[in-house]
Write a protein that holds these residues in place. Structure first.
Motif, PDB file in Angstrom:
ATOM      1  N   GLU A 105       0.829  -1.209   0.000  1.00 33.79           N
ATOM      2  CA  GLU A 105       0.000   0.000   0.000  1.00 33.79           C
ATOM      3  C   GLU A 105       0.865   1.262   0.000  1.00 33.79           C
ATOM      4  N   GLU A 106       1.922   1.243   0.787  1.00 33.29           N
ATOM      5  CA  GLU A 106       2.831   2.398   0.824  1.00 33.29           C
ATOM      6  C   GLU A 106       3.491   2.613  -0.533  1.00 33.29           C
ATOM      7  N   ASP A 112       5.975   4.347  -6.223  1.00 33.34           N
ATOM      8  CA  ASP A 112       7.407   4.049  -6.191  1.00 33.34           C
ATOM      9  C   ASP A 112       7.725   2.821  -7.045  1.00 33.34           C
ATOM     10  N   LEU A 113       8.040   3.049  -8.327  1.00 34.85           N
ATOM     11  CA  LEU A 113       8.341   1.934  -9.237  1.00 34.85           C
ATOM     12  C   LEU A 113       9.585   1.158  -8.814  1.00 34.85           C
ATOM     13  N   ALA A 114      10.615   1.870  -8.384  1.00 40.31           N
ATOM     14  CA  ALA A 114      11.838   1.192  -7.949  1.00 40.31           C
ATOM     15  C   ALA A 114      11.556   0.349  -6.706  1.00 40.31           C
ATOM     16  N   GLY A 115      10.758   0.891  -5.799  1.00 43.00           N
ATOM     17  CA  GLY A 115      10.385   0.148  -4.604  1.00 43.00           C
ATOM     18  C   GLY A 115       9.557  -1.085  -4.940  1.00 43.00           C
ATOM     19  N   VAL A 116       8.675  -0.960  -5.935  1.00 39.65           N
ATOM     20  CA  VAL A 116       7.854  -2.095  -6.369  1.00 39.65           C
ATOM     21  C   VAL A 116       8.755  -3.176  -6.952  1.00 39.65           C
ATOM     22  N   VAL A 164       0.926  -7.228  -7.213  1.00 39.29           N
ATOM     23  CA  VAL A 164       2.119  -6.442  -7.562  1.00 39.29           C
ATOM     24  C   VAL A 164       2.145  -6.180  -9.068  1.00 39.29           C
ATOM     25  N   ARG A 165       1.838  -7.207  -9.881  1.00 35.84           N
ATOM     26  CA  ARG A 165       1.799  -7.000 -11.342  1.00 35.84           C
ATOM     27  C   ARG A 165       0.739  -5.974 -11.723  1.00 35.84           C
ATOM     28  N   GLN A 166      -0.414  -6.028 -11.068  1.00 33.20           N
ATOM     29  CA  GLN A 166      -1.459  -5.041 -11.343  1.00 33.20           C
ATOM     30  C   GLN A 166      -0.993  -3.637 -10.973  1.00 33.20           C
ATOM     31  N   LEU A 167      -0.312  -3.516  -9.846  1.00 35.06           N
ATOM     32  CA  LEU A 167       0.213  -2.219  -9.422  1.00 35.06           C
ATOM     33  C   LEU A 167       1.237  -1.713 -10.430  1.00 35.06           C
ATOM     34  N   GLU A 168       2.118  -2.580 -10.898  1.00 35.31           N
ATOM     35  CA  GLU A 168       3.110  -2.183 -11.897  1.00 35.31           C
ATOM     36  C   GLU A 168       2.422  -1.649 -13.147  1.00 35.31           C
ATOM     37  N   GLU A 169       1.377  -2.319 -13.584  1.00 33.44           N
ATOM     38  CA  GLU A 169       0.650  -1.869 -14.783  1.00 33.44           C
ATOM     39  C   GLU A 169       0.034  -0.498 -14.554  1.00 33.44           C
ATOM     40  N   ARG A 170      -0.563  -0.296 -13.377  1.00 30.75           N
ATOM     41  CA  ARG A 170      -1.167   1.011 -13.094  1.00 30.75           C
ATOM     42  C   ARG A 170      -0.107   2.116 -13.039  1.00 30.75           C
ATOM     43  N   LEU A 171       1.036   1.793 -12.434  1.00 38.14           N
ATOM     44  CA  LEU A 171       2.077   2.810 -12.307  1.00 38.14           C
ATOM     45  C   LEU A 171       2.763   3.091 -13.646  1.00 38.14           C
ATOM     46  N   ASP A 172       2.772   2.098 -14.543  1.00 39.58           N
ATOM     47  CA  ASP A 172       3.376   2.292 -15.860  1.00 39.58           C
ATOM     48  C   ASP A 172       2.537   3.189 -16.759  1.00 39.58           C
TER      49      ASP A 172
END
Length: 173
Positions: A105-106, A112-116, A164-172
């Protein structure tokens, strides 16, 4: 367990450790043999059988290629069917779940892509460790409870990996 055994479809002995590349190659070979398009000119019965075989093969491949699903399948082969939902009596695991969810969540809040990416690497390492621990105990009846506990942890980490993959897609985006 439905027939035939998922492992038998691929001419494999039941084992947690599988060569996934070899499994994929064998899947493609078998899929070509039973693909319903090959039976387009056949009778209705043959077409139905081909469709059923294709569906069975696809299900078996999905189960065997995914460690947590393979673990559940192996345990079900060796004992009573495992309930999908169960109250987890594992305080360490519950605490770890809470901590990982909070961290995710943080990372989302901070975009934070690098953190992800770092989180994803740690998650992969944790999954590999669980896989090894499960592989060492799944076929020992005296350690069945431990194997079930490890399988549930594997399922949780799978779900977290998906998030995590879903978060990466949203952040991308």
């Amino acid at each position: 367990m439905g027939n035939p055994c998922h492992f038998a479809l691929f001419d494999l002995q039941p084992s947690f450790r599988l060569d996934l590349e070899q499994l994929a190659v064998r899947y493609r070979e078998l899929a070509r043999q039973v693909h319903p398009d090959r039976f387009a000119d056949a009778g209705e019965r043959e077409q139905r059988i081909a469709l059923e075989r294709s569906a069975c093969l696809n299900e078996a491949y999905q189960v065997l290629k995914t460690p947590s699903q393979r673990a559940r399948y192996l345990l079900a082969m060796r004992g009573p069917e495992l309930p999908l939902e169960v109250t987890v009596q594992d305080p360490d695991f519950l605490l770890q779940q809470m901590q990982l969810r909070e961290e995710l969540e943080e990372l989302q809040d901070g975009a934070d892509l690098a953190g992800v990416a770092a989180f994803k690497r740690r998650l992969k390492t944790a999954q590999e460790q669980l896989n090894e621990r499960f592989a060492a105990c799944w076929d020992d009846e005296a350690r069945r409870e431990e194997a079930e506990r490890l399988m549930r942890r594997m399922q949780f980490l799978d779900k977290l990996s998906h998030e995590v993959r879903q978060l990466e897609e949203r952040l991308d985006d």
